[in-house]
Scaffold this motif. Structure first.
Motif, PDB file in Angstrom:
ATOM      1  N   PRO A  12       0.796  -1.224   0.000  1.00  0.00           N
ATOM      2  CA  PRO A  12       0.000   0.000   0.000  1.00  0.00           C
ATOM      3  C   PRO A  12       0.831   1.278   0.000  1.00  0.00           C
ATOM      4  O   PRO A  12       1.959   1.284   0.506  1.00  0.00           O
ATOM      5  N   SER A  13       0.253   2.316  -0.530  1.00  0.00           N
ATOM      6  CA  SER A  13       0.908   3.617  -0.531  1.00  0.00           C
ATOM      7  C   SER A  13       1.049   4.112   0.908  1.00  0.00           C
ATOM      8  O   SER A  13       0.121   4.005   1.707  1.00  0.00           O
ATOM      9  N   GLY A  14       2.228   4.592   1.250  1.00  0.00           N
ATOM     10  CA  GLY A  14       2.465   5.142   2.584  1.00  0.00           C
ATOM     11  C   GLY A  14       2.988   4.118   3.573  1.00  0.00           C
ATOM     12  O   GLY A  14       3.170   4.398   4.758  1.00  0.00           O
ATOM     13  N   THR A  15       3.287   2.934   3.072  1.00  0.00           N
ATOM     14  CA  THR A  15       3.691   1.857   3.962  1.00  0.00           C
ATOM     15  C   THR A  15       5.204   1.869   4.246  1.00  0.00           C
ATOM     16  O   THR A  15       5.677   1.232   5.175  1.00  0.00           O
ATOM     17  N   SER A  18       9.403   3.611  -0.276  1.00  0.00           N
ATOM     18  CA  SER A  18      10.442   4.571  -0.681  1.00  0.00           C
ATOM     19  C   SER A  18      11.477   4.749   0.421  1.00  0.00           C
ATOM     20  O   SER A  18      12.666   4.894   0.134  1.00  0.00           O
ATOM     21  N   ARG A 124       0.672   7.409   8.991  1.00  0.00           N
ATOM     22  CA  ARG A 124       1.836   7.673   8.134  1.00  0.00           C
ATOM     23  C   ARG A 124       1.442   8.523   6.933  1.00  0.00           C
ATOM     24  O   ARG A 124       2.177   9.424   6.535  1.00  0.00           O
ATOM     25  N   ARG A 128       2.868  12.311   6.379  1.00  0.00           N
ATOM     26  CA  ARG A 128       3.645  12.680   5.197  1.00  0.00           C
ATOM     27  C   ARG A 128       3.140  14.008   4.630  1.00  0.00           C
ATOM     28  O   ARG A 128       3.880  14.700   3.941  1.00  0.00           O
ATOM     29  N   ASN A 162       6.136  -3.590   8.044  1.00  0.00           N
ATOM     30  CA  ASN A 162       7.056  -2.502   8.376  1.00  0.00           C
ATOM     31  C   ASN A 162       6.614  -1.760   9.635  1.00  0.00           C
ATOM     32  O   ASN A 162       6.020  -0.690   9.567  1.00  0.00           O
ATOM     33  N   ASP A 163       6.965  -2.389  10.772  1.00  0.00           N
ATOM     34  CA  ASP A 163       6.682  -1.761  12.054  1.00  0.00           C
ATOM     35  C   ASP A 163       7.946  -1.006  12.466  1.00  0.00           C
ATOM     36  O   ASP A 163       8.041   0.199  12.307  1.00  0.00           O
ATOM     37  N   LEU A 165      11.455   0.150  11.563  1.00  0.00           N
ATOM     38  CA  LEU A 165      12.122   0.353  10.271  1.00  0.00           C
ATOM     39  C   LEU A 165      13.427  -0.443  10.145  1.00  0.00           C
ATOM     40  O   LEU A 165      13.686  -1.061   9.111  1.00  0.00           O
TER      41      LEU A 165
END
Ligand SMILES: Nc1ncnc2c1ncn2[C@@H]1O[C@H](COP(=O)(O)OP(=O)(O)OP(=O)(O)O)[C@@H](O)[C@H]1O
Length: 189
Positions: A12-15, A18, A124, A128, A162-163, A165
């Motif tokens: 998903p976007s924002g996960t 990047s 998140r 952003r 991704n809890d 990093l």
């Protein structure tokens, strides 16, 4: 096929795709590459619309999108070019793109990056501060579907929640270790 296997990063976007990718690119310089995007009508890698449509119809493109009359996409050939240069080609695609690539002979490593929960993802996305409310809601809707589908057996080689990093980055490095080593050995020799 010669060269390192490409890597599909999905989720998903924002996960945090990047964010993780940035760390990889910083730590492993000269190891990863990106495939060029071709497009019509206004594009650096210009394609004739009919010819591009023909390639799309015959399945030569992994992903395409059309935005305000601009057609663009990533072809299998462009990915193979990166591979031929001895680099790990990074593909950031949605789950539909993943399914499409599965039908090809690209043979990448499939990685899904997932949020710990929809609530954390929302935080998140809001943190952003890049999206409108409408966009946030549509991203969350898409995320719910992605979070369910990512566990489909055989779809991904690894699903990283991704809890923390640093922990996620460790997991990502370990699944890519073999390919990274191949590239690094190639650089040395
Ligand atoms: N493990 C983490 N813990 C807390 N915050 C994180 C973590 N990973 C990423 N973030 C933050 O979450 C936000 C979204 O991350 P990022 O932009 O990397 O997501 P993305 O998956 O690449 O999204 P898109 O697909 O929309 O580009 C950023 O502000 C980033 O700093």
């Amino acid at each position: 096929m010669e060269g390192p296997r490409p890597v599909v990063l999905s989720g998903p976007s924002g996960t945090g795709k990047s964010t993780l990718l940035k760390k990889l690119l910083k730590d492993y310089k000269g190891v990863f590459g990106f495939s060029l995007v071709e497009g019509y009508p206004k594009h650096y890698h210009f394609r004739n619309r009919e010819a591009m449509q023909e390639d799309i119809d015959t399945g030569e493109f992994i992903e395409t999108d059309e935005f305000s009359g601009n057609l663009y996409g990533t072809s299998k050939c462009a990915v193979q070019d990166v591979r031929a240069k001895g680099l790990i080609c990074i593909l950031d695609v949605d789950i539909a793109g993943v399914r499409h690539i599965k039908e090809s002979d690209l043979d990448p490593i499939y990685v899904s990056i997932q949020p710990p929960s929809i609530e954390v993802l929302e935080e998140r996305l809001r943190g952003r501060a890049t999206e409108t409310e409408e966009k946030i809601q549509s991203r969350l809707e898409a995320a719910r579907i992605d979070m369910e589908e990512c566990n489909e057996p055989g779809l991904f080689d690894i699903v990283i929640v991704n809890d923390d990093l640093d922990e996620s980055y460790e997991k990502l490095q370990s699944v890519l270790k073999e390919e990274i080593m191949k590239v690094q050995q190639g650089i040395k020799s």
